[in-house]
Design a protein around this motif. Structure first.
Motif, short mmCIF file in Angstrom:
data_model
loop_
_atom_site.label_atom_id
_atom_site.label_comp_id
_atom_site.label_asym_id
_atom_site.label_seq_id
_atom_site.Cartn_x
_atom_site.Cartn_y
_atom_site.Cartn_z
N LEU A 131 -32.06 -8.83 -20.64
CA LEU A 131 -31.31 -7.58 -20.71
C LEU A 131 -32.19 -6.41 -20.27
CD1 LEU A 131 -29.65 -8.04 -24.22
CD2 LEU A 131 -28.82 -8.82 -21.98
N GLY A 132 -31.63 -5.58 -19.40
CA GLY A 132 -32.34 -4.38 -18.94
C GLY A 132 -31.54 -3.14 -19.32
N SER A 154 -38.02 5.63 -26.28
CA SER A 154 -37.83 4.24 -25.90
C SER A 154 -38.24 3.28 -27.01
CB SER A 154 -38.59 3.92 -24.61
OG SER A 154 -39.98 4.11 -24.78
N ALA A 155 -39.27 3.64 -27.79
CA ALA A 155 -39.68 2.78 -28.90
C ALA A 155 -38.59 2.70 -29.96
CB ALA A 155 -40.99 3.28 -29.50
N ALA A 156 -37.99 3.85 -30.28
CA ALA A 156 -36.90 3.86 -31.25
C ALA A 156 -35.69 3.10 -30.72
CB ALA A 156 -36.51 5.30 -31.59
N ALA A 157 -35.45 3.23 -29.42
CA ALA A 157 -34.33 2.50 -28.80
C ALA A 157 -34.55 1.00 -28.91
CB ALA A 157 -34.17 2.91 -27.35
N LEU A 158 -35.76 0.54 -28.62
CA LEU A 158 -36.05 -0.89 -28.72
C LEU A 158 -35.88 -1.38 -30.15
CD1 LEU A 158 -37.06 -3.61 -27.69
CD2 LEU A 158 -39.40 -2.76 -27.92
N ALA A 159 -36.36 -0.60 -31.11
CA ALA A 159 -36.24 -1.01 -32.51
C ALA A 159 -34.77 -1.14 -32.91
CB ALA A 159 -36.95 -0.01 -33.41
N ALA A 160 -33.94 -0.20 -32.45
CA ALA A 160 -32.51 -0.27 -32.77
C ALA A 160 -31.85 -1.48 -32.13
CB ALA A 160 -31.83 1.02 -32.32
N ILE A 161 -32.23 -1.79 -30.88
CA ILE A 161 -31.68 -2.95 -30.18
C ILE A 161 -32.09 -4.25 -30.90
CG2 ILE A 161 -31.83 -4.29 -28.05
CD1 ILE A 161 -32.17 -1.51 -26.62
N LEU A 211 -23.71 -14.78 -28.11
CA LEU A 211 -24.37 -13.73 -27.32
C LEU A 211 -23.37 -12.65 -26.92
CD1 LEU A 211 -26.94 -15.29 -24.81
CD2 LEU A 211 -27.26 -13.27 -26.26
N ARG A 212 -22.18 -13.05 -26.53
CA ARG A 212 -21.16 -12.09 -26.13
C ARG A 212 -20.83 -11.14 -27.29
NH1 ARG A 212 -16.05 -15.00 -24.07
NH2 ARG A 212 -15.63 -15.15 -26.31
N LEU A 213 -20.73 -11.69 -28.49
CA LEU A 213 -20.45 -10.86 -29.66
C LEU A 213 -21.59 -9.90 -29.94
CD1 LEU A 213 -18.93 -13.62 -31.98
CD2 LEU A 213 -17.70 -11.67 -30.96
N LEU A 214 -22.82 -10.37 -29.77
CA LEU A 214 -23.98 -9.49 -29.96
C LEU A 214 -24.00 -8.37 -28.94
CD1 LEU A 214 -26.78 -12.11 -30.79
CD2 LEU A 214 -25.59 -10.59 -32.39
N LEU A 215 -23.69 -8.69 -27.69
CA LEU A 215 -23.67 -7.67 -26.65
C LEU A 215 -22.59 -6.62 -26.93
CD1 LEU A 215 -24.21 -9.65 -23.32
CD2 LEU A 215 -25.90 -8.46 -24.72
N ASP A 216 -21.47 -7.06 -27.50
CA ASP A 216 -20.41 -6.12 -27.81
C ASP A 216 -20.82 -5.12 -28.88
OD1 ASP A 216 -18.81 -7.27 -25.92
OD2 ASP A 216 -17.48 -8.30 -27.33
N ARG A 217 -21.84 -5.45 -29.66
CA ARG A 217 -22.37 -4.49 -30.62
C ARG A 217 -23.13 -3.36 -29.91
NH1 ARG A 217 -25.32 -8.32 -35.18
NH2 ARG A 217 -23.43 -9.38 -35.96
N LEU A 218 -23.66 -3.69 -28.76
CA LEU A 218 -24.47 -2.74 -28.01
C LEU A 218 -23.65 -1.93 -27.02
CD1 LEU A 218 -27.43 -5.14 -27.13
CD2 LEU A 218 -27.50 -3.30 -28.83
N THR A 275 -27.48 2.66 -19.74
CA THR A 275 -26.72 1.54 -19.19
C THR A 275 -27.39 0.23 -19.56
OG1 THR A 275 -27.93 1.63 -17.08
CG2 THR A 275 -25.84 2.85 -17.21
N LEU A 276 -26.62 -0.83 -19.52
CA LEU A 276 -27.12 -2.17 -19.77
C LEU A 276 -26.80 -3.05 -18.57
CD1 LEU A 276 -28.11 -4.65 -21.37
CD2 LEU A 276 -25.85 -4.73 -22.47
N SER A 277 -27.80 -3.76 -18.08
CA SER A 277 -27.61 -4.74 -17.01
C SER A 277 -28.14 -6.09 -17.49
CB SER A 277 -28.36 -4.33 -15.74
OG SER A 277 -27.90 -3.09 -15.25
N VAL A 278 -27.37 -7.15 -17.26
CA VAL A 278 -27.85 -8.50 -17.51
C VAL A 278 -28.63 -8.92 -16.27
CG1 VAL A 278 -27.24 -10.89 -17.98
CG2 VAL A 278 -25.96 -9.03 -19.07
N LEU A 279 -29.94 -9.03 -16.41
CA LEU A 279 -30.82 -9.24 -15.26
C LEU A 279 -31.01 -10.71 -14.90
CD1 LEU A 279 -33.59 -6.69 -16.32
CD2 LEU A 279 -31.58 -6.27 -14.89
#
Length: 474
Positions: A342-343, A352-359, A244-251, A315-319
Motif C-alpha cells: 500500500l502506498g 507522516s509518523a502519526a499517519a503511519l501509526a493510525a494506519i 483485506l478488502r474490509l480492512l481497506l474499507d476502514r481506510l 490518496t491510497l494506491s495498491v502498488l
C-alpha cells in the motif's frame, strides 16, 4: 528590476547548451548509474562513480572565475559532487545559494519505443531521450550554465554551491549525513534552487510550492497454514482477500477514494487554494496528460479539484500484491494468505509518523474473523510546504515570466514526494526556495521513453540566471 543584461544571458545560455551541455549530457545518459535501491552493488559496479567522474570532468573544464570542484565521500555512502563558485564582489553578504541536483537514475524498464533505449541518447524533435536526461541529469549543467551566463552579462550572484548527490531516487538516505558534514562549508544558506521538478506545460516557469508526504506498508492477511480446496473450505474459512478488502474499507471510501482517517487529512491553506485556482484557469484538465484506457473517466472532471486532489488530499494506491497466482495458473484453491503493498500520498503538512501509526492501528485492531495480520516494509516521510515568497523573488518571477517565457509563472503542488525538500526546509528555515525544472506531464520520468524538452531546459536555465542575479541584489 533585473540588472543583468537580457540578450547576453540568453545568447550565452543557448551557446553553452548547444556546444557544451548537450554533448556531455548525452554522454551522461549512456552511463547506467542506477540509484542504490536498484543496484545494491553500486560500489562494485562503479556506475555512480562513473557519472560523478563524467560531470566532474565537464565542470573542471568550465572557466568560471574562482570556481572549485571536488568530490566528497563519506564511508559507506554514495558520493556527492560539489561546484563552489565565489560571490561576485557586490553580493558577498548575501549568504550561500545551494543549487541541488542528482546524478542517480531510475531502472531502465522495458518497452522503449523503436530506436530509443534507456542508455541511448537520441535527439529527436527538440527532445533528448534517455534515462536521466530530464530526471535529473540536466540540473547540474543548467545551474552551471546559469552562473556562466551571469558572468558573461556582468551580472551578480551570491556564493553558489552546486550539490549533485547520487541517492535521490532511493529517497536521499545519505543526504542528511552530507548536509551535517558540509554544514560549515555551506555556511548561511539563504536561497535553495532545486531543478528536480516541472509543471503542467512547457510554456511558462512552473514553481513547485508543496510536495506530498508518503507512507508505505506491506500488509499480509493470513487465514490458513496452507491453501485448501476451495470447494471444501469456502464458506467455512474466510477469504484472506475479503478480510483485506474490509480492512481497506476502514481506510478508504471505496466509492470516492477519500481517505477516512483524520491523521491523513489537513485543512488546505487558503494561499494554496488560490494558487490552484489560478493554475486551473491556465491549463487544461490534468487528466489529458494520462493515457486513460477506453472509456475510463477521471476521478473528477473539475480542473481545480484535480489539482487539489493531486497536491493536498491524501490518496491510497495498491502498488503490488503477493499470494495471487496468475489467472492462467490459478486452481480452485482457497489461498492461505494475501499480501498487498500500500502506498499513501499525504498532504504536505501532515505528520507522516502519526499517519503511519493510525494506519497500523486500523489494520491490526479488531481484525475480521481474528485473522492474522502482518505488517512489513514500513516507510514514511513528511511532505513540504514552501515558505512565503520574499518580495525580491516575487518580482524576479514576474520579470522572467515576461522576459523569458512571455507567460506568467504558475505555482502547483506536486503530487509526488521529494524527501530531501522537507529535510532542506528544516535545515534552512530562513531560506527562500525555488523548486522548478523542465519536466512536463509527458516527460516520462521513471517510465519508458524519458525525454528532456531542450528548449524548456534552456528557458529554465535563463530564468535561473535572472533569479540568481535578483537574489544577489536583494
Amino acid at each position: 528590476m533585473a540588472a543583468v543584461e537580457q540578450t547576453t544571458v540568453r545568447e550565452t545560455v543557448r551557446r553553452i547548451w548547444a556546444d557544451d551541455v548537450l554533448p556531455s549530457l548525452s554522454g551522461l545518459v549512456e552511463i547506467p548509474a542506477l540509484s542504490p535501491a536498484f543496484d545494491t552493488e553500486w560500489a562494485a559496479t562503479g556506475h555512480l562513480d562513473a557519472a560523478i567522474a563524467h560531470v566532474k570532468g565537464w565542470l573542471e573544464a568550465r572557466q568560471i572565475p574562482g570556481a572549485t570542484v571536488r568530490v566528497v565521500r563519506l564511508e559507506g555512502r554514495t558520493p556527492v559532487l560539489l561546484l563552489d563558485v565565489p560571490a561576485t564582489p557586490s553580493a558577498e553578504d548575501r549568504g550561500t545559494v545551494l543549487l541541488y541536483g542528482h546524478l542517480d537514475k531510475q531502472p531502465p524498464v522495458g518497452g522503449w519505443a523503436e530506436g530509443l533505449g534507456p542508455w541511448k541518447p537520441v535527439v529527436r524533435d527538440g527532445r533528448l531521450y534517455g534515462r536521466g536526461s530530464a530526471d535529473d541529469g540536466y540540473a547540474g549543467y543548467a545551474a552551471t550554465a546559469a552562473l556562466e551566463s551571469i558572468h558573461a552579462a556582468d551580472g551578480a550572484h551570491a556564493r553558489a554551491v552546486v550539490l549533485l548527490e547520487t541517492g535521490e531516487e532511493s529517497g536521499s538516505p545519505d543526504l542528511p549525513a552530507y548536509l551535517d558534514e558540509l554544514s560549515d562549508f555551506l555556511g548561511d544558506v539563504s536561497f535553495v534552487v532545486c531543478l528536480d521538478s516541472g509543471g503542467q506545460d512547457y510554456e511558462r516557469l512552473w514553481l513547485t510550492t508543496s510536495l506530498r508526504g508518503l507512507v508505505q506498508v506491506r500488509v499480509t492477511v493470513r487465514v490458513l497454514e496452507s491453501g485448501q480446496h476451495s470447494g471444501l473450505a469456502s464458506g467455512v474459512v474466510p477469504s484472506s482477500f475479503r478480510v483485506l478488502r474490509l480492512l481497506l474499507d476502514r481506510l478508504e471510501d471505496p466509492a470516492t477514494g477519500e481517505l477516512k482517517l483524520p491523521e491523513l487529512n489537513v485543512d488546505i491553506p487558503a494561499n494554496r487554494v488560490e494558487e490552484a485556482t489560478r493554475t486551473a484557469e491556465s491549463v487544461a484538465s490534468m487528466s489529458t496528460a494520462f493515457p486513460l484506457a477506453g472509456s475510463t473517466r477521471p476521478v473528477t472532471e473539475d480542473s481545480l479539484e484535480q489539482l487539489l486532489n493531486n497536491s493536498w488530499r491524501p490518496t491510497l494506491s495498491v502498488l503490488g500484491a503477493a499470494g495471487l497466482p496468475d489467472p492462467a495458473e490459478a486452481g480452485n484453491v482457497l489461498r492461505d494468505s494475501t499480501t498487498l503493498a500500500l502506498g499513501f500520498r499525504l498532504p504536505p503538512t501532515a505528520d507522516s509518523a502519526a499517519a503511519l501509526a493510525a494506519i497500523e492501528k486500523v489494520l491490526t485492531t479488531d481484525v475480521p474473523y481474528s485473522a492474522t495480520v502482518e505488517l512489513s516494509g514500513l516507510e514514511y516521510a513528511d511532505g513540504w510546504n514552501a515558505p512565503a515568497t520574499a518580495p525580491w523573488l516575487s518580482a524576479a518571477l514576474d520579470h522572467v515570466g515576461e522576459a523569458v517565457f512571455a507567460a506568467p509563472s504558475r505555482s502547483v503542488g506536486l503530487g509526488g514526494s521529494i524527501p530531501f525538500m522537507g529535510l532542506l526546509g528544516e535545515k534552512y528555515p530562513n531560506a527562500q526556495f525555488l523548486v522548478t525544472g523542465a519536466l512536463g506531464p509527458d516527460s516520462n520520468a521513471h517510465v519508458p521513453d524519458e525525454w528532456l524538452h531542450l528548449d524548456q531546459a534552456q528557458r529554465v536555465t535563463e530564468a535561473v540566471a535572472h533569479i540568481l542575479d535578483a537574489h544577489a541584489r536583494g
